[in-house]
Design a protein around this motif. Sequence first.
Motif, PDB file in Angstrom:
ATOM      1  N   CYS A  24      -4.720  -3.847  -9.864  1.00 38.90           N
ATOM      2  CA  CYS A  24      -3.749  -3.780  -8.778  1.00 38.90           C
ATOM      3  C   CYS A  24      -4.028  -4.884  -7.765  1.00 38.90           C
ATOM      4  O   CYS A  24      -5.177  -5.115  -7.388  1.00 38.90           O
TER       5      CYS A  24
ATOM      6  N   ARG B   3      -3.610   6.167 -10.466  1.00 38.34           N
ATOM      7  CA  ARG B   3      -3.848   4.722 -10.504  1.00 38.34           C
ATOM      8  C   ARG B   3      -5.184   4.378 -11.162  1.00 38.34           C
ATOM      9  O   ARG B   3      -5.269   3.517 -12.024  1.00 38.34           O
TER      10      ARG B   3
ATOM     11  N   LEU C  73       1.691   1.919  -3.618  1.00 36.46           N
ATOM     12  CA  LEU C  73       0.529   2.248  -4.446  1.00 36.46           C
ATOM     13  C   LEU C  73      -0.049   3.607  -4.091  1.00 36.46           C
ATOM     14  O   LEU C  73      -0.660   4.267  -4.939  1.00 36.46           O
ATOM     15  N   ASN C  74       0.154   4.043  -2.873  1.00 36.60           N
ATOM     16  CA  ASN C  74      -0.319   5.353  -2.442  1.00 36.60           C
ATOM     17  C   ASN C  74       0.334   6.472  -3.244  1.00 36.60           C
ATOM     18  O   ASN C  74      -0.256   7.550  -3.441  1.00 36.60           O
TER      19      ASN C  74
ATOM     20  N   GLU D  67      -8.293  -0.427  -0.369  1.00 37.39           N
ATOM     21  CA  GLU D  67      -8.413   0.919  -0.941  1.00 37.39           C
ATOM     22  C   GLU D  67      -7.730   1.029  -2.296  1.00 37.39           C
ATOM     23  O   GLU D  67      -8.192   1.728  -3.189  1.00 37.39           O
ATOM     24  N   TYR D  68      -6.629   0.297  -2.469  1.00 40.77           N
ATOM     25  CA  TYR D  68      -5.837   0.465  -3.684  1.00 40.77           C
ATOM     26  C   TYR D  68      -6.019  -0.669  -4.692  1.00 40.77           C
ATOM     27  O   TYR D  68      -5.420  -0.641  -5.759  1.00 40.77           O
TER      28      TYR D  68
ATOM     29  N   ALA E 235       0.823  -1.216   0.000  1.00 44.02           N
ATOM     30  CA  ALA E 235       0.000   0.000   0.000  1.00 44.02           C
ATOM     31  C   ALA E 235       0.851   1.258   0.000  1.00 44.02           C
ATOM     32  O   ALA E 235       0.490   2.271  -0.625  1.00 44.02           O
TER      33      ALA E 235
ATOM     34  N   VAL F  26      -2.922  -5.762  -3.931  1.00 43.40           N
ATOM     35  CA  VAL F  26      -2.306  -5.126  -2.774  1.00 43.40           C
ATOM     36  C   VAL F  26      -1.802  -6.205  -1.820  1.00 43.40           C
ATOM     37  O   VAL F  26      -2.591  -6.963  -1.247  1.00 43.40           O
TER      38      VAL F  26
END
Length: 385
Positions: free
Chosen positions: A79, A72, A66-67, A90-91, A63, A81
Amino acid sequence: MVPVKVVLAVEGRDYIEPLLNYVHGSEYARRLRITAFSQPEAFHQYMMETSGMKRPDVVVGEAAFLNLWTDREAADIPCLVLHEGEQVSEYGQPLLKYQPLSELVGFILETARQRSNGRKSVNSREGGMIIGMVAASGGLGKTTAALNMSKQLGNEGYSVFYLNLETVDSSSLFTGSGSASGAEGEGLSRLLYDLKAEGSEDTPLSMASYCIRRPEIQADTFQPVYNRKELTDMTCDEAKELIRTVAESGQYDVVIVDGDSEKGDRAQAVLEASHKLIWLLADDLMSMHKCGLWLDVLETTQPEGLEDMICKTSFVVNRYMGTMINSLPRDFMELNGALPYIPSWKQMQHHELLLSSPIYQREIRHLCHELLNVDSVTHPPAVWS
């Protein structure tokens, strides 16, 4: 075959190196191109500059990495995670960080496969290649060869459907009777009903609601039917419609059809509907004799179609011991391949051995490449920064 491009973003190099070493030394080496990052800034810069042919098929990362990938969602790249048990969605889709590497890599490839299938036009009528498995008598290893082919092609990145049309489906010996993702055992029965109810449609049926995924053979398939009368009552035209429905669904590159060993409607459907045929033989007098008798029947009942059938047929001897003792039953026949005898397969309490013989898989790979006209290519190794 174009390899799946994966971006891996993990802080610890002690996680990246074992994963890359595993991929390099496994059957996945030809299927994956991994670009790995252990520095968040390098990952961020790469993703901001990546486009076109360098665009990854899947991004797998923690994460914290990816943040930093601010566009994105706009990039529309799946994706995964990595997490260690905590809830992180979230990602992207959560993926357990520490698990058997074969399962981890398999999940990544499955994500890419689903993504690829989702991009195909639902109205595609190009269809997958239909490979029919044929034998003049039972017990020649037809299902073993078919399922090993399925696994081999699936591991090479092809989307595969395994269709068993035998009256007694023995494939459960290989896949087990446990749970699998996808439809329940009514899948094939319901599809046969829907084909009769709906008749000819311009839009191909989606297989997702009928089939199940079997990771053991890297393919989709149907659960074996409980009512065998549905198979024994199937006409040649109905069987051909079923085969072509799967192939023309636009979801599969290859459909492997495991036909019945007895001469009948389903066996005839496999002969007619398949683009390529693998006719298995055994190097014994009875196998050769029965093969010759079946060819005599075909020559008598459909002489106009026999030549076309022979042109698309590869005659392959199974359980090959190194030399051929018996001659092929007809002069026009030519041996196109040989699958070795594997002594360890007599240990039937270890059914998993049936899908894991390196010697057998090597010959299966050669056979698959000949059928699909694919050259053996070694793709560049995975790289990381």
